[in-house]
Design a protein around this motif. Structure first.
Motif, PDB file in Angstrom:
ATOM      1  N   LEU A  86      22.642   1.479 -19.849  1.00 50.35           N
ATOM      2  CA  LEU A  86      22.415   1.512 -21.293  1.00 50.35           C
ATOM      3  C   LEU A  86      23.319   0.526 -22.007  1.00 50.35           C
ATOM      4  O   LEU A  86      22.885  -0.202 -22.912  1.00 50.35           O
ATOM      5  CB  LEU A  86      22.647   2.920 -21.827  1.00 50.35           C
ATOM      6  CG  LEU A  86      21.668   4.008 -21.370  1.00 50.35           C
ATOM      7  CD1 LEU A  86      22.115   5.373 -21.874  1.00 50.35           C
ATOM      8  CD2 LEU A  86      20.256   3.707 -21.857  1.00 50.35           C
ATOM      9  N   GLN A  87      24.578   0.490 -21.625  1.00 50.79           N
ATOM     10  CA  GLN A  87      25.549  -0.361 -22.294  1.00 50.79           C
ATOM     11  C   GLN A  87      25.379  -1.833 -21.924  1.00 50.79           C
ATOM     12  O   GLN A  87      25.480  -2.723 -22.778  1.00 50.79           O
ATOM     13  CB  GLN A  87      26.977   0.089 -21.948  1.00 50.79           C
ATOM     14  CG  GLN A  87      28.061  -0.621 -22.750  1.00 50.79           C
ATOM     15  CD  GLN A  87      27.944  -0.365 -24.245  1.00 50.79           C
ATOM     16  OE1 GLN A  87      27.632   0.750 -24.668  1.00 50.79           O
ATOM     17  NE2 GLN A  87      28.169  -1.399 -25.049  1.00 50.79           N
ATOM     18  N   ALA A  88      25.095  -2.094 -20.655  1.00 54.05           N
ATOM     19  CA  ALA A  88      25.070  -3.478 -20.177  1.00 54.05           C
ATOM     20  C   ALA A  88      23.761  -4.202 -20.466  1.00 54.05           C
ATOM     21  O   ALA A  88      23.752  -5.428 -20.644  1.00 54.05           O
ATOM     22  CB  ALA A  88      25.346  -3.508 -18.669  1.00 54.05           C
ATOM     23  N   PHE A  89      22.648  -3.478 -20.553  1.00 56.89           N
ATOM     24  CA  PHE A  89      21.356  -4.136 -20.670  1.00 56.89           C
ATOM     25  C   PHE A  89      20.528  -3.666 -21.867  1.00 56.89           C
ATOM     26  O   PHE A  89      20.049  -4.495 -22.646  1.00 56.89           O
ATOM     27  CB  PHE A  89      20.556  -3.937 -19.372  1.00 56.89           C
ATOM     28  CG  PHE A  89      21.229  -4.525 -18.171  1.00 56.89           C
ATOM     29  CD1 PHE A  89      21.258  -5.894 -17.972  1.00 56.89           C
ATOM     30  CD2 PHE A  89      21.855  -3.707 -17.234  1.00 56.89           C
ATOM     31  CE1 PHE A  89      21.886  -6.444 -16.862  1.00 56.89           C
ATOM     32  CE2 PHE A  89      22.484  -4.246 -16.128  1.00 56.89           C
ATOM     33  CZ  PHE A  89      22.510  -5.621 -15.945  1.00 56.89           C
ATOM     34  N   GLY A  93      20.235  -6.688 -25.239  1.00 59.95           N
ATOM     35  CA  GLY A  93      19.134  -7.628 -25.051  1.00 59.95           C
ATOM     36  C   GLY A  93      17.791  -6.943 -25.182  1.00 59.95           C
ATOM     37  O   GLY A  93      17.696  -5.759 -25.508  1.00 59.95           O
ATOM     38  N   GLN A  94      16.746  -7.716 -24.947  1.00 62.83           N
ATOM     39  CA  GLN A  94      15.384  -7.207 -25.001  1.00 62.83           C
ATOM     40  C   GLN A  94      14.906  -6.943 -23.572  1.00 62.83           C
ATOM     41  O   GLN A  94      14.829  -7.863 -22.757  1.00 62.83           O
ATOM     42  CB  GLN A  94      14.453  -8.207 -25.690  1.00 62.83           C
ATOM     43  CG  GLN A  94      14.787  -8.451 -27.152  1.00 62.83           C
ATOM     44  CD  GLN A  94      13.786  -9.395 -27.802  1.00 62.83           C
ATOM     45  OE1 GLN A  94      12.882  -9.921 -27.153  1.00 62.83           O
ATOM     46  NE2 GLN A  94      13.941  -9.610 -29.093  1.00 62.83           N
ATOM     47  N   LEU A  95      14.569  -5.699 -23.306  1.00 62.92           N
ATOM     48  CA  LEU A  95      14.151  -5.297 -21.967  1.00 62.92           C
ATOM     49  C   LEU A  95      12.681  -4.898 -21.988  1.00 62.92           C
ATOM     50  O   LEU A  95      12.254  -4.088 -22.816  1.00 62.92           O
ATOM     51  CB  LEU A  95      14.997  -4.125 -21.474  1.00 62.92           C
ATOM     52  CG  LEU A  95      14.647  -3.563 -20.087  1.00 62.92           C
ATOM     53  CD1 LEU A  95      14.903  -4.620 -19.017  1.00 62.92           C
ATOM     54  CD2 LEU A  95      15.464  -2.318 -19.793  1.00 62.92           C
ATOM     55  N   GLY A 116      13.988   0.395 -26.996  1.00 59.98           N
ATOM     56  CA  GLY A 116      14.660   1.489 -26.299  1.00 59.98           C
ATOM     57  C   GLY A 116      13.799   2.698 -26.038  1.00 59.98           C
ATOM     58  O   GLY A 116      14.299   3.731 -25.582  1.00 59.98           O
ATOM     59  N   GLN A 117      12.497   2.593 -26.290  1.00 54.55           N
ATOM     60  CA  GLN A 117      11.593   3.720 -26.089  1.00 54.55           C
ATOM     61  C   GLN A 117      11.078   3.734 -24.651  1.00 54.55           C
ATOM     62  O   GLN A 117      10.504   2.750 -24.171  1.00 54.55           O
ATOM     63  CB  GLN A 117      10.404   3.637 -27.053  1.00 54.55           C
ATOM     64  CG  GLN A 117      10.761   3.841 -28.507  1.00 54.55           C
ATOM     65  CD  GLN A 117      10.859   5.312 -28.870  1.00 54.55           C
ATOM     66  OE1 GLN A 117      10.581   6.188 -28.060  1.00 54.55           O
ATOM     67  NE2 GLN A 117      11.251   5.589 -30.108  1.00 54.55           N
ATOM     68  N   LEU A 118      11.276   4.854 -23.982  1.00 55.13           N
ATOM     69  CA  LEU A 118      10.683   5.086 -22.675  1.00 55.13           C
ATOM     70  C   LEU A 118       9.382   5.838 -22.879  1.00 55.13           C
ATOM     71  O   LEU A 118       9.369   6.923 -23.473  1.00 55.13           O
ATOM     72  CB  LEU A 118      11.623   5.890 -21.784  1.00 55.13           C
ATOM     73  CG  LEU A 118      11.074   6.302 -20.407  1.00 55.13           C
ATOM     74  CD1 LEU A 118      10.814   5.076 -19.537  1.00 55.13           C
ATOM     75  CD2 LEU A 118      12.035   7.267 -19.707  1.00 55.13           C
ATOM     76  N   PRO A 188      18.802 -11.494 -22.576  1.00 53.74           N
ATOM     77  CA  PRO A 188      20.081 -11.113 -23.179  1.00 53.74           C
ATOM     78  C   PRO A 188      20.262 -11.711 -24.568  1.00 53.74           C
ATOM     79  O   PRO A 188      19.789 -12.821 -24.840  1.00 53.74           O
ATOM     80  CB  PRO A 188      21.108 -11.670 -22.189  1.00 53.74           C
ATOM     81  CG  PRO A 188      20.406 -12.772 -21.473  1.00 53.74           C
ATOM     82  CD  PRO A 188      18.957 -12.391 -21.419  1.00 53.74           C
ATOM     83  N   ASP A 189      20.940 -10.966 -25.439  1.00 57.08           N
ATOM     84  CA  ASP A 189      21.244 -11.478 -26.776  1.00 57.08           C
ATOM     85  C   ASP A 189      22.221 -12.649 -26.700  1.00 57.08           C
ATOM     86  O   ASP A 189      22.152 -13.584 -27.499  1.00 57.08           O
ATOM     87  CB  ASP A 189      21.840 -10.365 -27.646  1.00 57.08           C
ATOM     88  CG  ASP A 189      20.844  -9.248 -27.916  1.00 57.08           C
ATOM     89  OD1 ASP A 189      19.628  -9.535 -27.909  1.00 57.08           O
ATOM     90  OD2 ASP A 189      21.272  -8.101 -28.122  1.00 57.08           O
ATOM     91  N   ASP A 190      23.130 -12.608 -25.748  1.00 63.40           N
ATOM     92  CA  ASP A 190      24.106 -13.668 -25.536  1.00 63.40           C
ATOM     93  C   ASP A 190      23.495 -14.729 -24.619  1.00 63.40           C
ATOM     94  O   ASP A 190      23.195 -14.464 -23.458  1.00 63.40           O
ATOM     95  CB  ASP A 190      25.378 -13.089 -24.908  1.00 63.40           C
ATOM     96  CG  ASP A 190      26.494 -14.111 -24.762  1.00 63.40           C
ATOM     97  OD1 ASP A 190      26.227 -15.319 -24.979  1.00 63.40           O
ATOM     98  OD2 ASP A 190      27.627 -13.715 -24.423  1.00 63.40           O
ATOM     99  N   THR A 191      23.288 -15.924 -25.155  1.00 67.18           N
ATOM    100  CA  THR A 191      22.656 -16.982 -24.371  1.00 67.18           C
ATOM    101  C   THR A 191      23.520 -17.423 -23.188  1.00 67.18           C
ATOM    102  O   THR A 191      23.035 -18.105 -22.282  1.00 67.18           O
ATOM    103  CB  THR A 191      22.352 -18.197 -25.253  1.00 67.18           C
ATOM    104  OG1 THR A 191      23.570 -18.643 -25.895  1.00 67.18           O
ATOM    105  CG2 THR A 191      21.330 -17.831 -26.328  1.00 67.18           C
ATOM    106  N   GLY A 192      24.777 -17.049 -23.192  1.00 69.03           N
ATOM    107  CA  GLY A 192      25.648 -17.399 -22.085  1.00 69.03           C
ATOM    108  C   GLY A 192      25.525 -16.475 -20.891  1.00 69.03           C
ATOM    109  O   GLY A 192      26.103 -16.730 -19.829  1.00 69.03           O
TER     110      GLY A 192
END
Length: 372
Positions: A86-89, A93-95, A116-118, A188-192
């Protein structure tokens, strides 16, 4: 011999909406952009490109570079609830994740959207065993009533360890081992940060992870009568344009003059164009990737002669067995699972066709006649 009962089933309904949009509209008026954004699980893109005897390099790169996605086998839904995941992905970002080897009308299916909807559509036995709050599927009338919808918002504040809601959901998924084979991609939101980080995460947990890439196929038709759009007051009927695009995509030979009601004739007015490339690309595409592709097609169109390339089209097909299709709307079953859209790209405007299934429940059994 045909089953005489078949004629008693009503034909499934679908809707084709059509609209025109200027490129100069304000951003708030870009309803076509909302259509792209609200169609999360896209498995095929079809392009029609006049005067294109060979595929442009930019287009090949756009459809094959950075379009990788992952096939993860036998992944329990419980893994999506992990605090680390949950925290890392999910929160960074967009999953996009959807079960890819399950049939919507007979199997349990699952999908996870960027909000975030399952989303789960379950059979009666699994739903009762899971004991999570849900609703009866709204889009089918059948006996017995055996398809149920469960939604879990994994981004709401109460969904974290120590909270009752989180404990209820994780306990249910621990007791009922729901596993699926997923197509999955993460932006990911962070392009890096590398998008493949999510593949490494699941690989390190011991799951089978396969990288998949989009595949291309194409065909060329040397001479085609192409519908005229927006030229000196001339305009082919929108339905004829949509039919023409479908025929070219399927390789249907059009007749100059119709002799039977079943033949498809050349639309009028039309103009003769050469080397129409019909390109089919299958994979797993996010709305962001498709928006980028649309921008590149617009730039390419401006560089081409209007007489040689009057306009382009891009058709996007949704996953036929995803639990949702438009936005977060429940996907209907195989009575009619239409979910696609076509963008007709001109230099000064865009024309949008949206094909969706009826929101009206489809009857899956023959209605008895009590008067007999």
């Amino acid at each position: 011999m045909l089953n005489p009962e078949v004629v008693k089933f009503p034909a499934p309904e679908n809707f084709v909406s059509y609209s025109q949009h200027s490129w100069h509209d304000s951003h708030n008026d870009h309803s076509w952009q909302r259509v792209i954004d609200h169609h999360p699980f896209n498995t095929k893109v079809s392009l029609l490109l006049p005067d294109t005897p060979s595929l442009p390099e930019f287009l090949h790169d756009s459809l094959t570079t950075n379009t990788e996605f992952y096939l993860i086998k036998n992944l329990p839904v419980l893994e999506f609830c992990s605090p680390v995941f949950l925290q890392a992905f999910l929160k960074t970002g967009q999953l996009y994740a959807v079960s890819c080897k399950s049939l919507l009308d007979v199997d349990n299916t699952a999908a996870l959207t960027p909000d975030g909807q399952l989303h789960l559509i379950l059979n009666k036995f699994t739903y009762q065993e899971l004991s999570l709050s849900g609703t009866l599927s709204a889009h089918i009338l059948r006996k017995p009533l055996e398809r149920f919808v469960v939604k879990v918002n994994m981004k709401e504040p109460s969904f974290k360890p120590g909270r009752p809601h989180y404990t209820t959901v994780t306990s249910a998924f621990t007791q009922v081992h729901l596993t699926f084979t997923f197509w999955l991609t993460w932006i990911p939101d962070d392009t890096g940060v590398c998008p493949s980080s999510i593949a490494k995460y699941f690989h390190d947990l011991g799951y089978s992870v396969e990288e998949r890439k989009s595949s291309l196929s194409q065909s060329i038709v040397t001479e085609v009568d192409m519908p005229v759009l927006g030229k000196d007051g001339e305009d082919t009927d929108p339905e004829d344009v949509f039919e023409w695009i479908g025929c070219q995509t399927l390789g249907v030979h059009l007749k100059t003059e119709g002799t039977t009601v079943c033949e498809v004739v050349t639309p009028k007015p039309s103009t003769l164009v050469n080397n129409v490339c019909s390109l089919q690309c299958t994979g797993f595409f996010t709305p962001r990737q498709l928006s980028s592709l649309l921008s590149q097609l617009r730039l390419w169109l401006k560089q081409r002669s209007e007489s040689a390339v009057p306009w382009l089209s891009m058709t996007v097909y949704g996953h036929p067995d995803s639990p949702i299709n438009w936005g977060t709307s429940e996907h209907v079953y195989h009575t009619n699972g239409d979910n696609l859209y076509t963008l007709v790209i001109l230099r000064d405007q865009l024309r949008l066709y949206k094909v969706s299934c009826s929101r009206k429940p489809q009857r899956m059994y023959v209605k008895s006649n009590k008067n007999k």
